[in-house]
Scaffold this motif. Structure first.
Motif, short mmCIF file in Angstrom:
data_model
loop_
_atom_site.label_atom_id
_atom_site.label_comp_id
_atom_site.label_asym_id
_atom_site.label_seq_id
_atom_site.Cartn_x
_atom_site.Cartn_y
_atom_site.Cartn_z
N UNK A 1 -65.86 21.06 19.57
CA UNK A 1 -66.67 22.22 19.19
C UNK A 1 -66.10 23.47 19.82
N UNK A 2 -66.55 24.62 19.31
CA UNK A 2 -66.03 25.87 19.83
C UNK A 2 -67.10 26.96 19.74
N UNK A 3 -66.97 27.94 20.62
CA UNK A 3 -67.75 29.19 20.58
C UNK A 3 -66.74 30.31 20.72
N UNK B 1 -59.51 27.55 26.39
CA UNK B 1 -60.71 28.35 26.63
C UNK B 1 -60.35 29.61 27.39
N UNK B 2 -61.18 30.62 27.23
CA UNK B 2 -61.02 31.89 27.92
C UNK B 2 -62.35 32.59 27.97
N UNK B 3 -62.37 33.86 28.41
CA UNK B 3 -63.64 34.59 28.53
C UNK B 3 -64.39 34.71 27.21
N UNK B 4 -63.67 34.82 26.09
CA UNK B 4 -64.32 35.07 24.80
C UNK B 4 -64.07 33.96 23.79
N UNK B 5 -63.54 32.83 24.28
CA UNK B 5 -63.27 31.73 23.37
C UNK B 5 -63.32 30.44 24.17
N UNK B 6 -64.21 29.53 23.78
CA UNK B 6 -64.37 28.29 24.53
C UNK B 6 -64.32 27.10 23.58
N UNK B 7 -63.53 26.11 23.95
CA UNK B 7 -63.39 24.90 23.14
C UNK B 7 -63.67 23.70 24.02
N UNK B 8 -64.44 22.75 23.51
CA UNK B 8 -64.82 21.59 24.31
C UNK B 8 -65.05 20.40 23.40
N UNK B 9 -64.81 19.20 23.95
CA UNK B 9 -65.01 17.99 23.15
C UNK B 9 -66.49 17.74 22.96
N UNK B 10 -66.83 17.12 21.84
CA UNK B 10 -68.22 16.78 21.58
C UNK B 10 -68.39 15.27 21.55
N UNK C 1 -56.32 30.98 19.63
CA UNK C 1 -55.97 29.57 19.47
C UNK C 1 -57.05 28.70 20.11
N UNK C 2 -57.56 27.76 19.34
CA UNK C 2 -58.57 26.84 19.83
C UNK C 2 -57.95 25.63 20.54
N UNK C 3 -56.88 25.13 19.98
CA UNK C 3 -56.31 23.91 20.52
C UNK C 3 -54.87 23.75 20.06
N UNK C 4 -54.13 22.89 20.78
CA UNK C 4 -52.74 22.63 20.41
C UNK C 4 -52.34 21.26 20.94
N UNK C 5 -51.34 20.67 20.30
CA UNK C 5 -50.85 19.37 20.73
C UNK C 5 -49.42 19.17 20.26
#
Length: 376
Positions: free
Chosen positions: A271-273, A256-265, A279-283
């Protein structure tokens, strides 16, 4: 006469009180105020010893022991003044008296640690590490940097494990230090797993901290061993990617950052905004050599159909890019036999209009990776 006696008694009480108050902060002044303050003489003897003023320190220490026979600081100063050849004789006997007088004198405990290490008595040395770490706030900064590298010795590592399982008061701070230092990973992984599975267990934040530090240091084998021991092995073979686990980046790290947010649902996924590409996610994965397919379920909350989610996968630890053949919500790639035991999988969002102020929100579901067949 009575008034004079009361006045003298009051003055005596004041002198003793002032001398007692100053015995640690200014022992030289404390002695001048009350010459019979044996504790102050012991403190001053210890300070003179550290400065190399051995003759004066020895004289003060002897006076201190005569004045306060059971004072740990005075006994310690006198014991430390004995010649090195006396460490199994007079010095040891004096230091044993000092430690009986107080388990909380740090310098006495340091002396015994050094003594027992020189004798090869690891169990006793660890016992005095325990005393020392309980003795003062400064002990951790002195002893942890010595104890953690010493655990390269298997006997020391075993003794530390035995002590930690009893959960001494310094357990959490020691684990935090050792997890972050990276100087004893091979031994700390086993210790951490033992503690994670005993009756008390380990707090999840400590487990997460260790997973993250192992990944940051590129200790991928250690990471794999640790999370497997926690019952959540690195993803390999044919598996779902949707679940958001407890131990990123062995599970999804949601960015997540100021203009990109990712969170579990609430469902399996996240989910993301987004107001920008990124990059939304990585593993981290542990895929064996072979041909693989990726599948992605995507639900957008608006009608912005130009939005795409892209896969990126690299070999670790050298970050060599693995080519991906992608279609809509589908991708295929090959994990080679060439030094690519671990991989980093990233999921990125892309829409050219995000740079113009567009906001896109949605959810990722039904993600999975499947090995199609092995490499011949």
């Amino acid at each position: 006469m009575a008034a004079l006696f009361c006045g003298l008694a009051s003055m005596l009480v004041i002198l003793i009180t002032v001398s007692t108050t100053l015995r640690y902060r200014a022992p030289d002044i404390a002695i001048k105020v009350w010459p019979w303050n044996g504790e102050a003489r012991g403190v001053l003897a210890g300070r003179m010893l550290l400065k190399g003023e051995l003759l004066g320190a020895q004289q003060l220490a002897k006076q201190a022991v005569r004045q306060v026979p059971g004072d740990a600081i005075s006994l310690r100063a006198l014991g430390m003044l004995q010649p090195a050849r006396e460490t199994t004789g007079k010095a040891l006997r004096i230091m044993q008296l000092a430690t009986k007088a107080s388990r909380r004198d740090l310098q006495t405990n340091l002396w015994f640690i050094e003594y027992y290490v020189s004798q090869g008595d690891i169990t006793s040395a660890i016992r005095y590490y325990d005393y020392g770490l309980k003795s003062s706030a400064e002990a951790e900064s002195l002893l942890f940097p010595v104890l953690v590298p010493a655990m390269a010795n298997l006997d020391i590592a075993a003794a530390v494990r035995a002590k930690l399982i009893t959960r001494p008061v310094w357990t959490t701070s020691f684990l935090q230090y050792s997890f972050s230092s990276g100087e004893a990973d091979d031994h700390m992984i086993g210790i951490a797993l033992s503690m994670a599975h005993d009756r008390i267990g380990l707090p999840i934040d400590l487990k997460r901290q260790y997973v993250q530090r192992l990944a940051e240091r590129g200790n991928l084998q250690g990471l794999s061993r640790f999370v497997r021991g926690l019952g959540q092995p690195l993803l390999e073979g044919t598996s779902t990617l949707s679940k958001i686990g407890d131990f990123p980046p062995a599970d999804w790290r949601l960015l997540s950052g100021p203009d990109l947010s990712t969170f579990s649902n609430s469902n399996a996924g996240f989910s993301f905004i987004a107001n920008q590409n990124g990059t939304l996610s990585e593993r981290i994965l542990h895929l064996k050599p072979g041909f693989y397919s990726l599948h992605l379920g995507l639900r957008l909350d608006n009608e912005e159909r130009d939005t795409r989610l892209l896969w990126s996968i690299d070999c670790l630890p050298d970050n060599r890019i693995i080519p991906i053949s992608a279609a809509v919500n589908q991708a295929t790639f090959v994990v080679s036999k060439d030094n690519c035991s671990y991989q980093k999988l990233s999921l990125l969002i892309k829409n050219e209009r995000l740079a113009d102020g567009l906001e896109v929100s949605g959810s990722v579901t039904d993600m999975n990776v499947k090995r199609i067949h092995e490499i011949p």
